[in-house]
Design an enzyme around this catalytic site. Structure first.
Site, PDB file in Angstrom:
ATOM      1  N   PRO A   2       0.825  -1.197   0.000  1.00 36.36           N
ATOM      2  CA  PRO A   2       0.000   0.000   0.000  1.00 36.36           C
ATOM      3  C   PRO A   2       0.869   1.261   0.000  1.00 36.36           C
ATOM      4  CG  PRO A   2      -0.816  -1.590   1.591  1.00 36.36           C
ATOM      5  CD  PRO A   2       0.506  -2.095   1.124  1.00 36.36           C
ATOM      6  N   GLU A   3       0.608   2.149  -0.953  1.00 39.24           N
ATOM      7  CA  GLU A   3       1.316   3.420  -1.014  1.00 39.24           C
ATOM      8  C   GLU A   3       0.344   4.527  -0.626  1.00 39.24           C
ATOM      9  OE1 GLU A   3       3.411   3.806  -4.727  1.00 39.24           O
ATOM     10  OE2 GLU A   3       4.282   1.803  -4.582  1.00 39.24           O
ATOM     11  N   ARG A 111       1.727 -10.749   5.816  1.00 40.15           N
ATOM     12  CA  ARG A 111       3.189 -10.749   5.988  1.00 40.15           C
ATOM     13  C   ARG A 111       3.646 -10.180   7.332  1.00 40.15           C
ATOM     14  NH1 ARG A 111       5.445  -8.893   0.002  1.00 40.15           N
ATOM     15  NH2 ARG A 111       3.999 -10.141  -1.230  1.00 40.15           N
ATOM     16  N   ARG A 153      22.801  16.571  -5.585  1.00 41.56           N
ATOM     17  CA  ARG A 153      22.547  15.166  -5.228  1.00 41.56           C
ATOM     18  C   ARG A 153      22.901  14.253  -6.390  1.00 41.56           C
ATOM     19  NH1 ARG A 153      19.042  14.815  -0.773  1.00 41.56           N
ATOM     20  NH2 ARG A 153      19.506  12.586  -0.813  1.00 41.56           N
TER      21      ARG A 153
END
Length: 272
Positions: A2-3, A111, A153
């Site tokens: 799930p995001e 899980r 970065r």
């Protein structure tokens, strides 16, 4: 897993059914999730009324006058309602039981990588939340912020936008999709992207996430919303899960590589 859109969908699905209800019992059948569910969860929450719900990144906060229940769905967790006294299945680990004859809120997690925590402090100061970056659908997430954050970065842009300290909730599915929509190759160094292209990326992240929330998230295997229904954004995926298939824009076969142990799919022609 799930995001952000799936977590937001879950929150919206359960919120109206929880606010104003009094919790009378917490049944913990399996306390060992990512972290142990402590006994104080029962003693502190029982008798409390749910005042409101909120979300920070992929964390759901269920608030009472006494404290906040923090829930993370992990890799396979979900929250949904069941009629009171419905027998649990094997992976149904926790029930939140409310006064009256209404449904109970059930947490299932095959899980067991999710988390259920309790805090009496401001939940956004919790160690798991206080270092999180801005919410992507707010004005705090904008081109000036992201461009400044990316300066110097030397990491792939996909890895960069998936860092929750940079911006929360842009998980693997939606990073793939936003980069495709923005026309940016996922392995391009974050610090080398122009401000013009970064503005496009910010716009695309917002569009992709907003559309996914509108569609109820993306169901690949385990996810269902708080109403027990799957998400339908999978039907709109342009690159994720489509390796070896033709690009929806130019018909070139999509390429798949691994980045930070995650599948990355992109179009070598449309994304530069």
């Amino acid at each position: 897993m799930p995001e952000l859109p799936e977590v937001e969908t879950t929150l919206r699905g359960i919120e109206a059914h929880l606010v104003g209800r009094k919790l009378v019992q917490v049944d913990i059948r399996q306390p060992q999730l990512r972290w142990l569910i402590t006994p104080e969860l029962r003693t502190e929450m029982v008798g409390q009324e749910i005042t409101h719900l909120s979300r920070r990144g992929k964390y759901i906060g269920i608030h009472t006058a006494k404290g906040t229940l923090i829930i993370h769905l992990g890799m396979s967790g979900s929250l949904y309602f069941v009629p009171a006294n419905t027998p649990p299945l094997f992976h149904d680990h926790v029930d939140f039981c409310f006064a009256g004859d209404g449904d109970w809120l059930r947490y299932t997690d095959p899980r067991r990588f999710g988390a259920i925590l309790w805090t009496t402090e401001d939940w956004q100061t919790h160690d798991l939340l206080r270092h999180l970056g801005p919410e992507p659908l707010t004005d705090d997430f904008n081109v000036d912020y992201l461009y400044a954050k990316a300066k110097g970065r030397k990491m792939p842009i996909k890895t960069f936008i998936m860092d929750s300290k940079v911006v929360v909730g842009v998980g693997n599915i939606y990073a793939n999709e936003a980069l495709f929509k923005a026309g940016i190759r996922p392995n391009r160094m974050a610090g080398n992207i122009s401000k013009v292209r970064m503005r496009k990326l910010v716009e695309c992240i917002k569009i992709v996430l907003a559309n996914a929330i509108k569609q109820g998230g993306t169901t690949l295997k385990d996810f269902v919303g708080g109403d027990g229904k799957p998400g339908y954004f999978k039907q709109e995926l342009a690159v994720y899960g489509r390796a070896g298939l033709p690009c929806t824009q130019c018909q070139k076969v999509l390429t798949e590589v691994r980045q930070a142990q995650r599948s990355t799919v992109y179009c070598a022609k449309c994304q530069t």
